[in-house]
Design an enzyme around this catalytic site. Structure first.
Site, PDB file in Angstrom:
ATOM      1  N   ASP A  15     -11.949   1.591   3.191  1.00  0.00           N
ATOM      2  CA  ASP A  15     -12.224   0.199   2.923  1.00  0.00           C
ATOM      3  C   ASP A  15     -13.792  -0.241   2.910  1.00  0.00           C
ATOM      4  OD1 ASP A  15     -10.200  -1.758   3.342  1.00  0.00           O
ATOM      5  OD2 ASP A  15      -9.866  -1.679   5.427  1.00  0.00           O
ATOM      6  N   GLN A  48      -5.806  -2.414   9.201  1.00  0.00           N
ATOM      7  CA  GLN A  48      -5.368  -3.779   8.637  1.00  0.00           C
ATOM      8  C   GLN A  48      -6.017  -4.756   9.336  1.00  0.00           C
ATOM      9  OE1 GLN A  48      -4.176  -4.076   5.443  1.00  0.00           O
ATOM     10  NE2 GLN A  48      -4.143  -6.355   5.807  1.00  0.00           N
ATOM     11  N   LYS A 102       0.948  -1.189  -0.135  1.00  0.00           N
ATOM     12  CA  LYS A 102      -0.172   0.065  -0.104  1.00  0.00           C
ATOM     13  C   LYS A 102       0.801   1.196  -0.108  1.00  0.00           C
ATOM     14  CE  LYS A 102      -3.858  -2.335   2.270  1.00  0.00           C
ATOM     15  NZ  LYS A 102      -4.274  -3.010   3.411  1.00  0.00           N
TER      16      LYS A 102
HETATM   17  N1  GUN Z   1      -7.026  -7.805   5.435  1.00  0.00           N
HETATM   18  C1  GUN Z   1      -7.346  -8.388   3.999  1.00  0.00           C
HETATM   19  N2  GUN Z   1      -7.859  -7.708   3.156  1.00  0.00           N
HETATM   20  C2  GUN Z   1      -8.238  -6.515   3.563  1.00  0.00           C
HETATM   21  C3  GUN Z   1      -8.637  -5.419   3.143  1.00  0.00           C
HETATM   22  O1  GUN Z   1      -9.118  -5.193   2.109  1.00  0.00           O
HETATM   23  N3  GUN Z   1      -8.896  -4.253   3.967  1.00  0.00           N
HETATM   24  C4  GUN Z   1      -8.214  -4.375   5.529  1.00  0.00           C
HETATM   25  N4  GUN Z   1      -8.348  -3.223   6.178  1.00  0.00           N
HETATM   26  N5  GUN Z   1      -7.838  -5.291   6.061  1.00  0.00           N
HETATM   27  C5  GUN Z   1      -7.674  -6.474   4.918  1.00  0.00           C
END
Ligand code: GUN
Length: 288
Positions: free
Chosen positions: A121, A98, A54
């Protein structure tokens, strides 16, 4: 090999290049640099890779990236306090916590704490509800990436039989909800299969579009696929032999019409859609 590969990597690169000019225009015309705050609690190896990727995407596109790395025993109350601090920070446009979080933290409570208009998200219940009624502002990133891949690969969704394997809140349920909307790139008839589904194969075999987010390596094999179907593999599993998806690529590619590889399929799209949501969140502040 008969199936055509759907390269998420190529689509992601193309979209990210478009975002570069969008972000520089936002900066030049409005003096706004989109800013994403990412919170990582603990040392889950997969999460660390996602967070690192990211950061790389942000840097490439010109999005400001703030990272908050906290130890695995970080208290829930402190995490919520950090989210609230970011909620109030006008320079932060998007907040991402996350997942998964360590077991002592109530994930739902934390997701509720993120301001819906910074929820890049798309996990806050307000955004989940908006998606359900066809008024989504922030689509969750992995499902949004899947829809984009279907559109850009020329896969017709209107009237298509879509079968989703997996019912997670992050992928299975939202992709089903997106694809059944009365909207462009949707309008499908959707079935959700899960661990309690009887005779999985009888469902998957009917699918014009098969989306697999089972959380189990090679859960779907070629004999479970309708000839010519489009197969989207959301899984990322680290085996001793290397990375593999939730679809057995070797047998599936002989039956499917189109298929996403792992890696280089859905993965790069998730991050790309996160960038899209972050830019959108920054734009939203201009309207206020
Ligand atoms: N863990 C796995 N995929 C995601 C996602 O798309 N967003 C977040 N925040 N955590 C994740």
């Amino acid at each position: 090999m008969s199936a055509e590969l759907i390269s998420g990597k190529a689509v992601a690169e193309q979209m990210q290049n478009e975002f570069v000019s969008e972000v520089s225009e936002l900066k030049e015309k409005h003096g706004v640099q989109p800013c994403l705050a990412v919170i990582l609690v603990g040392e889950d190896p997969a999460s660390q890779v996602y967070v690192k990727n990211k950061g790389i995407a942000c840097q490439k596109i010109g999005v400001k990236s703030l990272e908050f790395r906290k130890p695995a025993d970080f208290p829930e109350a402190d995490l919520i306090q950090l989210v609230e601090q970011l909620n109030h920070d006008a320079a932060v446009h998007g907040i991402l916590v996350q997942l998964p979080l360590p077991k002592h933290i109530n994930e739902t409570k934390v997701l509720y704490a993120v301001r819906p208009d910074k929820d890049v998200d798309g996990f806050h219940p307000v955004n989940v509800g908006k998606l359900m009624i066809g008024e989504a502002e922030f689509l969750p990133c992995t499902p949004a990436g899947i829809q984009e891949l279907l559109i850009r690969s020329g896969t017709e969704t209107k009237g298509a039989e879509v079968v989703v394997v997996g019912r997670s809140n992050i992928v299975g349920k939202p992709i089903a909800m997106i694809l059944c909307q009365k909207q462009k790139g949707a309008d499908a008839t959707v079935t959700i299969c899960h661990t309690r589904t009887k005779d999985m194969k009888s469902h998957t075999k009917r699918a014009d579009i098969l989306i697999v987010a089972a959380g189990k390596p090679k859960a779907v094999t070629g004999d479970m696929i309708k000839p010519g179907a489009t197969v989207i593999d959301v899984g990322v599993n680290r085996l001793e032999s290397g990375l593999c998806g939730d679809v057995d690529f070797e047998t599936a590619k002989e039956v499917a019409g189109k298929i996403t590889p792992v890696p280089g399929g859905v993965g790069p799209m998730t991050i790309t859609m996160l960038m899209k949501n972050t830019i959108k969140a920054a734009r939203l502040t201009l309207k206020k």
